[in-house]
Scaffold this motif. Structure first.
Motif, PDB file in Angstrom:
ATOM      1  N   ARG A 234      -4.685  -5.142   4.452  1.00 57.29           N
ATOM      2  CA  ARG A 234      -3.790  -4.084   4.925  1.00 57.29           C
ATOM      3  C   ARG A 234      -3.766  -4.082   6.444  1.00 57.29           C
ATOM      4  NH1 ARG A 234      -1.543   0.488   2.854  1.00 57.29           N
ATOM      5  NH2 ARG A 234      -2.590   0.208   0.866  1.00 57.29           N
ATOM      6  N   GLU A 235      -2.574  -3.944   6.989  1.00 59.39           N
ATOM      7  CA  GLU A 235      -2.393  -3.796   8.429  1.00 59.39           C
ATOM      8  C   GLU A 235      -1.435  -2.624   8.625  1.00 59.39           C
ATOM      9  OE1 GLU A 235      -0.212  -6.431  11.668  1.00 59.39           O
ATOM     10  OE2 GLU A 235      -2.064  -7.388  10.969  1.00 59.39           O
ATOM     11  N   GLY A 236      -1.987  -1.465   8.926  1.00 60.97           N
ATOM     12  CA  GLY A 236      -1.171  -0.257   9.013  1.00 60.97           C
ATOM     13  C   GLY A 236      -0.674   0.105   7.624  1.00 60.97           C
ATOM     14  N   THR A 237       0.643   0.193   7.473  1.00 58.62           N
ATOM     15  CA  THR A 237       1.219   0.515   6.167  1.00 58.62           C
ATOM     16  C   THR A 237       1.631  -0.728   5.393  1.00 58.62           C
ATOM     17  OG1 THR A 237       3.412   0.730   7.153  1.00 58.62           O
ATOM     18  CG2 THR A 237       2.086   2.744   6.959  1.00 58.62           C
ATOM     19  N   ARG A 238       1.518  -1.878   6.001  1.00 56.49           N
ATOM     20  CA  ARG A 238       1.927  -3.127   5.345  1.00 56.49           C
ATOM     21  C   ARG A 238       0.731  -3.823   4.695  1.00 56.49           C
ATOM     22  NH1 ARG A 238       6.577  -6.139   8.670  1.00 56.49           N
ATOM     23  NH2 ARG A 238       7.408  -6.400   6.602  1.00 56.49           N
ATOM     24  N   ILE A 239       1.014  -4.433   3.559  1.00 60.20           N
ATOM     25  CA  ILE A 239      -0.005  -5.226   2.867  1.00 60.20           C
ATOM     26  C   ILE A 239       0.443  -6.681   2.907  1.00 60.20           C
ATOM     27  CG2 ILE A 239      -1.191  -5.655   0.699  1.00 60.20           C
ATOM     28  CD1 ILE A 239      -0.802  -2.706   0.041  1.00 60.20           C
TER      29      ILE A 239
ATOM     30  N   SER B 187       5.204  -6.414  -6.443  1.00 58.04           N
ATOM     31  CA  SER B 187       3.830  -5.903  -6.360  1.00 58.04           C
ATOM     32  C   SER B 187       3.105  -6.063  -7.687  1.00 58.04           C
ATOM     33  CB  SER B 187       3.832  -4.432  -5.944  1.00 58.04           C
ATOM     34  OG  SER B 187       4.266  -4.318  -4.611  1.00 58.04           O
TER      35      SER B 187
END
Length: 140
Positions: A73-78, A57
């Protein structure tokens, strides 16, 4: 106007240096190479590097600050993907080519970029350093 006739642009030079510094690290170069082929989540990129998600990161943050990657970002995932960097990567591969003109593995295209990246630049595994424990010196 040709390149010799243009005046020096200090701001453009500073931006170019920031981009080159961002790509100068082998891990960041590998991330950029993989992301130039497909969008990937941080966890997959960390696995690709053989590094922790936190370290990955931080590398991605430097690439993002230089404008080389974008995230979503898609939900909790980047998920990350490279900006338009194919020319930069192609030029780096061209400049890195040996003097005899042989083509290196980095310049070769691969149908599966994540597998190819792992095969071409497998990370050296390091053993964790344990604080407070040292091996005794041996005499030869």
């Amino acid at each position: 106007m040709d390149a010799q006739g243009q005046s020096w642009d200090a701001e453009a030079a500073d931006r170019a240096v920031a981009v080159l510094k961002a790509v100068a690290d082998p891990s960041r170069y590998r991330l950029l190479w993989a992301l130039s082929r497909q969008e990937l989540p941080v966890s997959a990129l960390a696995e690709l590097l053989g590094a922790h998600v936190a370290a990955t990161s931080q590398h991605l943050a430097k690439l993002r600050a230089a404008g080389l990657v974008v995230s979503r970002r898609e939900g909790t995932r980047i998920y990350y993907r490279a900006a338009d960097v194919r020319g930069l990567l192609d030029e780096a591969a061209l400049v890195a080519r040996p003097a005899d003109g042989a083509v290196t593995a980095v310049a070769d295209a691969s149908p599966d970029p994540t597998t190819a990246a792992q095969e071409q630049t497998a990370p050296a595994r390091r053993r964790p350093v344990r604080a407070g424990r040292r091996r005794p010196a041996t005499e030869h």
